[in-house]
Design a protein around this motif. Structure first.
Motif, PDB file in Angstrom:
ATOM      1  N   ASN A 152       0.839  -1.207   0.000  1.00  0.00           N
ATOM      2  CA  ASN A 152       0.000   0.000   0.000  1.00  0.00           C
ATOM      3  C   ASN A 152       0.874   1.256   0.000  1.00  0.00           C
ATOM      4  O   ASN A 152       1.739   1.424   0.851  1.00  0.00           O
ATOM      5  N   HIS A 153       0.592   2.162  -0.967  1.00  0.00           N
ATOM      6  CA  HIS A 153       1.299   3.448  -1.025  1.00  0.00           C
ATOM      7  C   HIS A 153       0.291   4.604  -1.052  1.00  0.00           C
ATOM      8  O   HIS A 153       0.563   5.643  -1.654  1.00  0.00           O
ATOM      9  N   THR A 154      -0.836   4.417  -0.390  1.00  0.00           N
ATOM     10  CA  THR A 154      -1.960   5.357  -0.284  1.00  0.00           C
ATOM     11  C   THR A 154      -2.764   5.406  -1.577  1.00  0.00           C
ATOM     12  O   THR A 154      -2.415   4.775  -2.577  1.00  0.00           O
ATOM     13  N   TRP A 155      -3.842   6.182  -1.551  1.00  0.00           N
ATOM     14  CA  TRP A 155      -4.739   6.282  -2.698  1.00  0.00           C
ATOM     15  C   TRP A 155      -4.282   7.333  -3.704  1.00  0.00           C
ATOM     16  O   TRP A 155      -4.291   7.102  -4.906  1.00  0.00           O
ATOM     17  N   SER A 156      -3.869   8.518  -3.231  1.00  0.00           N
ATOM     18  CA  SER A 156      -3.567   9.610  -4.157  1.00  0.00           C
ATOM     19  C   SER A 156      -2.212  10.270  -3.901  1.00  0.00           C
ATOM     20  O   SER A 156      -1.950  11.345  -4.428  1.00  0.00           O
ATOM     21  N   HIS A 157      -1.372   9.650  -3.082  1.00  0.00           N
ATOM     22  CA  HIS A 157      -0.003  10.109  -2.824  1.00  0.00           C
ATOM     23  C   HIS A 157       0.081  11.480  -2.144  1.00  0.00           C
ATOM     24  O   HIS A 157       0.902  12.318  -2.510  1.00  0.00           O
ATOM     25  N   PRO A 158      -0.715  11.724  -1.095  1.00  0.00           N
ATOM     26  CA  PRO A 158      -0.515  12.962  -0.335  1.00  0.00           C
ATOM     27  C   PRO A 158       0.555  12.742   0.736  1.00  0.00           C
ATOM     28  O   PRO A 158       0.883  11.603   1.085  1.00  0.00           O
ATOM     29  N   GLN A 159       1.083  13.811   1.266  1.00  0.00           N
ATOM     30  CA  GLN A 159       1.931  13.678   2.447  1.00  0.00           C
ATOM     31  C   GLN A 159       1.014  13.474   3.643  1.00  0.00           C
ATOM     32  O   GLN A 159       0.174  14.322   3.953  1.00  0.00           O
TER      33      GLN A 159
END
Length: 278
Positions: free
Chosen positions: A151-158
């Motif tokens: 998992n690298h998140t849904w939309s790549h926010p910090q």
């Protein structure tokens, strides 16, 4: 009679469903055909432009520096989740851990998979939900080749500084998508930019995932040229080290060329790339 493992799996899936909401997940399936093994895969997809990202701090702070030494994570056989971020893993016989972030990408991910397959090694792919939702076939291809899907998140926010509900949604939606496509939610997560805080680490654990960092940054995200990427990997590699590279998030031709060059040399030096296991 249900085993304890079955009960944990059922509880975890219910938690993911609560995070995402059945209606939103159903809409994603209807739009993109996620979970429909008989649906056609995209035939010709224009190369996406690099995804807009938050304003980047100075280069020295952009990628958080890995901590020296090992964490409490003990590699294969260890029980997930672990609260400590893994930068290196206990490994025998010169094992190393190649990781690829920001995919899947319809052009570069298949090229990377072919190189890994040719050399009979496996890696870990930290996927972004908004990329993966359009290419469920690529998620399946990664898993079928024996690589770990993480998992690298849904939309790549910090994640640092986001409200708790936003952090939970970013991680939970991607876990639910992976679960829906592959039949199992991921056990590993990596924060965009490597930026974790106490809140995001807590939610990561709550969703059943162990946080992962890196010990060697290939610097491919700076587009320094394939030779420089390969040199960065070969210079920084150590037994048990986690290597950061990217198969999405921008043009990754240099990453592919570098992998084609440095992977045989790692093997010649006695290193064995393996996927990260919980």
């Amino acid at each position: 009679m249900a085993t304890e493992s079955d009960k944990r799996t059922t509880t975890r899936r219910r938690l993911l469903q609560a995070v995402v909401g059945l209606g939103a997940l159903g809409a994603g399936r209807a739009l993109f055909g996620v979970g429909d093994s008989g649906g056609p895969e995209p035939q010709a997809v224009p190369e996406p432009q690099a995804r807009p990202r938050p304003p980047e701090p100075p280069a020295a702070a952009y990628r958080l520096r890995p901590m020296a030494g090992e964490t409490s994570r003990s590699g294969p056989g260890a029980a997930a989740p672990h609260a400590d971020i893994a930068y290196t893993l206990s490994a025998g016989r010169r094992e190393v851990f190649l990781t690829f972030d920001d995919g899947p990408h319809p052009r570069y991910t298949p090229q990377i998979l072919r190189i890994l397959r040719r050399h009979r090694v496996r890696a870990t792919f930290f996927v972004i939900g908004e990329n993966a939702v359009g290419f469920p076939g690529l998620l399946r291809a990664i898993a079928e080749d024996g690589h770990a899907v993480a998992n690298h998140t849904w939309s790549h926010p910090q994640l640092t500084g986001l409200p708790p509900d936003d952090v939970r949604s970013e991680l939970g939606r991607t876990s639910a998508l992976i679960d829906d496509v592959l039949g199992a939610a991921p056990n590993l997560a990596r924060a965009p930019y490597g930026a974790w805080d106490d809140l995001s680490l807590s939610i990561c654990n709550e969703l059943g995932m162990s946080p992962v960092g890196w010990a060697t940054d290939s610097l491919d995200w700076t587009l320094p040229g394939a030779e420089n990427i390969a040199d960065a990997v070969l210079a920084g590699i150590r037994p048990g080290g986690i290597v950061l590279a990217h198969d999405g998030g921008g043009p990754r031709r240099q990453t592919v060329e570098a992998l084609r060059w440095y992977l045989p040399r790692l093997l010649d030096d006695g290193y064995r790339p393996v996927p990260i296991e919980p």
